[in-house]
Every structure is written in C-alpha cells, then in structure tokens.
Write an enzyme that holds these catalytic residues in place. Structure first.
Site, PDB file in Angstrom:
ATOM      1  N   ALA A  63      33.997  43.422  42.655  1.00  0.00           N
ATOM      2  CA  ALA A  63      33.907  44.723  41.987  1.00  0.00           C
ATOM      3  C   ALA A  63      32.438  45.120  41.894  1.00  0.00           C
ATOM      4  O   ALA A  63      31.556  44.260  41.831  1.00  0.00           O
ATOM      5  CB  ALA A  63      34.522  44.625  40.601  1.00  0.00           C
ATOM      6  N   GLU A 111      39.749  38.169  45.751  1.00  0.00           N
ATOM      7  CA  GLU A 111      41.098  38.559  45.303  1.00  0.00           C
ATOM      8  C   GLU A 111      41.807  39.424  46.353  1.00  0.00           C
ATOM      9  O   GLU A 111      43.023  39.321  46.523  1.00  0.00           O
ATOM     10  CB  GLU A 111      40.989  39.273  43.953  1.00  0.00           C
ATOM     11  CG  GLU A 111      40.552  38.296  42.864  1.00  0.00           C
ATOM     12  CD  GLU A 111      40.147  38.973  41.567  1.00  0.00           C
ATOM     13  OE1 GLU A 111      39.234  39.826  41.600  1.00  0.00           O
ATOM     14  OE2 GLU A 111      40.750  38.671  40.528  1.00  0.00           O
ATOM     15  N   GLU A 131      33.062  35.457  38.166  1.00  0.00           N
ATOM     16  CA  GLU A 131      33.073  36.378  37.028  1.00  0.00           C
ATOM     17  C   GLU A 131      32.587  35.727  35.743  1.00  0.00           C
ATOM     18  O   GLU A 131      31.977  36.364  34.892  1.00  0.00           O
ATOM     19  CB  GLU A 131      34.496  36.933  36.813  1.00  0.00           C
ATOM     20  CG  GLU A 131      34.929  37.978  37.835  1.00  0.00           C
ATOM     21  CD  GLU A 131      35.582  37.380  39.073  1.00  0.00           C
ATOM     22  OE1 GLU A 131      35.442  36.155  39.305  1.00  0.00           O
ATOM     23  OE2 GLU A 131      36.228  38.136  39.818  1.00  0.00           O
TER      24      GLU A 131
HETATM   25  N1  CAA Z   1      28.368  44.886  42.867  1.00  0.00           N
HETATM   26  C1  CAA Z   1      27.391  45.760  43.146  1.00  0.00           C
HETATM   27  N2  CAA Z   1      26.380  45.506  43.991  1.00  0.00           N
HETATM   28  C2  CAA Z   1      26.364  44.308  44.599  1.00  0.00           C
HETATM   29  C3  CAA Z   1      27.367  43.352  44.360  1.00  0.00           C
HETATM   30  C4  CAA Z   1      28.412  43.685  43.459  1.00  0.00           C
HETATM   31  N3  CAA Z   1      29.437  42.856  43.200  1.00  0.00           N
HETATM   32  N4  CAA Z   1      27.079  42.236  45.077  1.00  0.00           N
HETATM   33  C5  CAA Z   1      25.954  42.505  45.759  1.00  0.00           C
HETATM   34  N5  CAA Z   1      25.518  43.751  45.478  1.00  0.00           N
HETATM   35  C6  CAA Z   1      24.324  44.424  45.993  1.00  0.00           C
HETATM   36  C7  CAA Z   1      23.056  43.886  45.346  1.00  0.00           C
HETATM   37  O1  CAA Z   1      22.823  44.525  44.102  1.00  0.00           O
HETATM   38  C8  CAA Z   1      22.026  44.237  46.400  1.00  0.00           C
HETATM   39  O2  CAA Z   1      21.749  45.613  46.302  1.00  0.00           O
HETATM   40  P1  CAA Z   1      20.196  46.099  46.105  1.00  0.00           P
HETATM   41  O3  CAA Z   1      19.517  45.624  47.352  1.00  0.00           O
HETATM   42  O4  CAA Z   1      20.329  47.591  46.002  1.00  0.00           O
HETATM   43  O5  CAA Z   1      19.713  45.424  44.882  1.00  0.00           O
HETATM   44  C9  CAA Z   1      22.783  44.045  47.708  1.00  0.00           C
HETATM   45  O6  CAA Z   1      24.181  44.115  47.372  1.00  0.00           O
HETATM   46  C10 CAA Z   1      22.538  42.691  48.356  1.00  0.00           C
HETATM   47  O7  CAA Z   1      22.845  41.682  47.420  1.00  0.00           O
HETATM   48  P2  CAA Z   1      21.845  40.483  47.073  1.00  0.00           P
HETATM   49  O8  CAA Z   1      20.442  40.917  47.221  1.00  0.00           O
HETATM   50  O9  CAA Z   1      22.257  39.941  45.740  1.00  0.00           O
HETATM   51  O10 CAA Z   1      22.218  39.455  48.251  1.00  0.00           O
HETATM   52  P3  CAA Z   1      22.041  37.882  48.226  1.00  0.00           P
HETATM   53  O11 CAA Z   1      22.237  37.439  49.619  1.00  0.00           O
HETATM   54  O12 CAA Z   1      20.789  37.491  47.554  1.00  0.00           O
HETATM   55  O13 CAA Z   1      23.254  37.328  47.330  1.00  0.00           O
HETATM   56  C11 CAA Z   1      25.529  37.228  46.550  1.00  0.00           C
HETATM   57  C12 CAA Z   1      24.580  37.497  47.747  1.00  0.00           C
HETATM   58  C13 CAA Z   1      25.443  35.743  46.173  1.00  0.00           C
HETATM   59  C14 CAA Z   1      26.946  37.557  47.008  1.00  0.00           C
HETATM   60  C15 CAA Z   1      25.094  38.102  45.366  1.00  0.00           C
HETATM   61  O14 CAA Z   1      24.940  39.438  45.812  1.00  0.00           O
HETATM   62  C16 CAA Z   1      26.060  38.098  44.228  1.00  0.00           C
HETATM   63  O15 CAA Z   1      26.136  37.135  43.477  1.00  0.00           O
HETATM   64  N6  CAA Z   1      26.814  39.224  44.040  1.00  0.00           N
HETATM   65  C17 CAA Z   1      27.707  39.386  42.922  1.00  0.00           C
HETATM   66  C18 CAA Z   1      28.996  38.603  43.140  1.00  0.00           C
HETATM   67  C19 CAA Z   1      29.886  38.720  41.943  1.00  0.00           C
HETATM   68  O16 CAA Z   1      29.531  38.357  40.842  1.00  0.00           O
HETATM   69  N7  CAA Z   1      31.114  39.227  42.157  1.00  0.00           N
HETATM   70  C20 CAA Z   1      32.073  39.410  41.104  1.00  0.00           C
HETATM   71  C21 CAA Z   1      32.003  40.814  40.580  1.00  0.00           C
HETATM   72  S1  CAA Z   1      33.064  41.058  39.194  1.00  0.00           S
HETATM   73  C22 CAA Z   1      34.613  41.178  39.839  1.00  0.00           C
HETATM   74  O17 CAA Z   1      34.810  41.187  41.032  1.00  0.00           O
HETATM   75  C23 CAA Z   1      35.701  41.293  38.814  1.00  0.00           C
HETATM   76  C24 CAA Z   1      37.058  41.292  39.429  1.00  0.00           C
HETATM   77  O18 CAA Z   1      37.805  40.349  39.308  1.00  0.00           O
HETATM   78  C25 CAA Z   1      37.562  42.443  40.119  1.00  0.00           C
END
Ligand code: CAA
Length: 256
Positions: A63, A111, A131
C-alpha cells in the site's frame, strides 16, 4: 498509465506500472486493478491472467504509505475493504491467475500475489509483510491467505517479526510454485500453458473446491467436492475427455 492491461497470446497480462514508487498501491491504482479484473472477466477468449510489476526491482512494495498516513480511520477501514474486495475478485475470475513476482512483493504486493491462483518468482524476488514495522498489520488479506498457504507458524513469524523471505526459501516453504531462471514472462507463459489447454469449467470447479478446503470442515469440504465433481462430470468436456482417453487421442475441449 499506472496499470496496463494487454494481451499476450491467449493470456491477459496486467502490469502495475509505477516503478518510481516500486509499484506501490494507491487507492487509485487499486481501483484500476479492480477495473482491469472486470475487463479480463469480459474477455471470453483468455485462458489465464498474468500479473507483474514494471521495472526490475519490484512486483509491488505494498500500500502507498504516504497515502495511508493521510487516511482517517473510516477511510482506512474502507481502504482495507476495498483492497480485500479487489483481490477477492481473482477468485471469481473464470480463469486462473499467476503472479510473476519480479523483485519486492511487500505488504499489499505480497497480498496481491497471495490472492493469485499461482506464484512464480524471479531469483531476486523477496516476499515480506513488514506492516508491523509501521505499527500496522496486513490489511489486504495477508493474515488469512498466508497461513493457509504456508501454515500458521511460518505466517506468524513473517507477520510478527517482519522477516522477509527470498525466492529460494519461498519455493521451499510453498509460498511460490517455482523460481524461474531466465525471462520471467516467458517462464510465466510456459507455466500457464501447463493448465490453459484443459477445460475451463473443470479448472474452475477444481479451484472452487480447493479454495473451500481452507475455510470449511472436512465433512462439508467433501460435500462441496462431491457436488462440484458431479457438475464437472455433466460437462461436454468430461464426455470428450473420457472418450478421447478410450480412443487414445488428444481431447478437444470446448469449455462446455
Ligand atoms: N508506499 C509508497 N512509496 C513507496 C513504497 C510504499 N509502500 N515503497 C517504496 N516506495 C517509494 C519510496 O518512497 C521511494 O520513493 P522516493 O524516491 O520518492 O523517496 C521509491 O519507492 C524507492 O524506494 P526505496 O528508496 O525505499 O527503495 P529501496 O531499494 O531502498 O528499498 C524497499 C526497497 C525495501 C521495498 C523499501 O522501499 C520499503 O521498505 N518499502 C515499504 C514496504 C512496506 O512497508 N510495505 C507495506 C506497506 S503497508 C501495506 O501494504 C498494508 C497492507 O496490508 C495493504
């Protein structure tokens, strides 16, 4: 377009196309995915749906966290219900679905993959439900589908510790059907062709029966199986399949 739906031979191909945000699921993208599923349902000649993410880094990072922060509580609930409802449509599609996981499949991305009939991973795929690190829990079906697929203990470990799982382990624990070396789309097409020649009604009855296995008692599940196998028996395709066996020829199924 943040979501693109195209044809690839006899299959539909849905691509999440927001690589700059690792294909994160905004509300808007979720709705577009739902609309794409509806469109696939109206394409009567497709034999399967393949889903993948644009770019070589992520299938989908979940998300959209930036958007999540701005949601009020009621909108949050509606968001979870929307995500769940959209992904549940995959179960109701006439054709099986296959997630081609080309990198990170985190949160809602994992998911989405879990909601597909099958999952195929590239060697750099990583699955996670992180999460808990955000003070949240999965909301698009992860707490329900993950334990059904890999068992409660492993699912609890992934959800409570946020441990991510790489492709090789994912295959070993049954989280993915296979890890594909080489071109993932080509491997996905080859995988899909292993089922796409069979009778669609039989494939659908089998999927429905197996889906019930996770949410009913054995006695009720066996009843569902008896009912659906009887329906399968009454199709023209069953007649053709059994006749072809006796006549030692390849069956010609017509999805009837
Ligand atoms: N939402 C919004 N933006 C996201 C995102 C997310 N889930 N995941 C990555 N991005 C964006 C980052 O903000 C970044 O954008 P900017 O360059 O504008 O800052 C871009 O994508 C690249 O991401 P990273 O620089 O973080 O890339 P990385 O290679 O260093 O890391 C990653 C990759 C480990 C996947 C990391 O991006 C990460 O941890 N993302 C979040 C994952 C997460 O927590 N997902 C769960 C979300 S909650 C959910 O999904 C609830 C549900 O059950 C529905």
């Amino acid at each position: 377009m943040t979501v693109s739906l195209t044809r690839k031979d006899e299959f539909a191909l849905l691509t999440l196309n927001r690589p700059e945000a690792l294909n994160a699921l905004s509300f808007d993208i979720l709705r577009r995915i739902g609309a794409a599923f509806d469109e696939v349902a109206s394409w009567r000649d497709v034999r399967g749906l393949l889903i993948t993410g644009a770019g070589d880094k992520a299938f989908c990072a979940g998300a959209d966290i930036k958007e999540l922060r701005q949601r009020e509580l009621m909108n949050q609930k509606r968001g979870a219900e929307l995500g769940q409802a959209v992904f549940a449509r995959l179960d109701r599609l006439r054709v099986p679905s296959l997630a081609l996981v080309n990198g990170y499949a985190f949160g809602g991305g994992a998911e989405l993959a879990l909601a597909c009939t099958f999952r195929l991973a590239s060697p750099n795929a990583v699955f996670g439900l992180p999460e808990i690190k955000l003070g949240l829990i999965p909301g698009y079906g992860g707490t329900q589908r993950l334990p059904r697929l890999i068992g409660e203990g492993r699912a609890l470990e992934m959800i409570l510790t946020a441990r991510s799982v790489k492709a090789e382990e994912a295959e070993r624990i049954g989280l993915v059907n296979a890890v594909a070396e080489g071109d993932l789309l080509e491997a996905g097409l080859a995988f899909a062709r292993r089922f796409s020649g069979y009778s669609l009604p039989a494939l659908e009855f089998a999927r429905r029966a197996v889906q019930r296995a996770g949410d009913t008692t054995l006695v009720e599940g066996l009843q569902v199986e008896a009912d659906l196998s009887t329906l399968a028996y009454r199709t023209r395709d069953a007649e053709e399949g059994m006749a072809a066996f006796e006549e030692r020829r390849k069956p010609e199924f017509t999805d009837g």
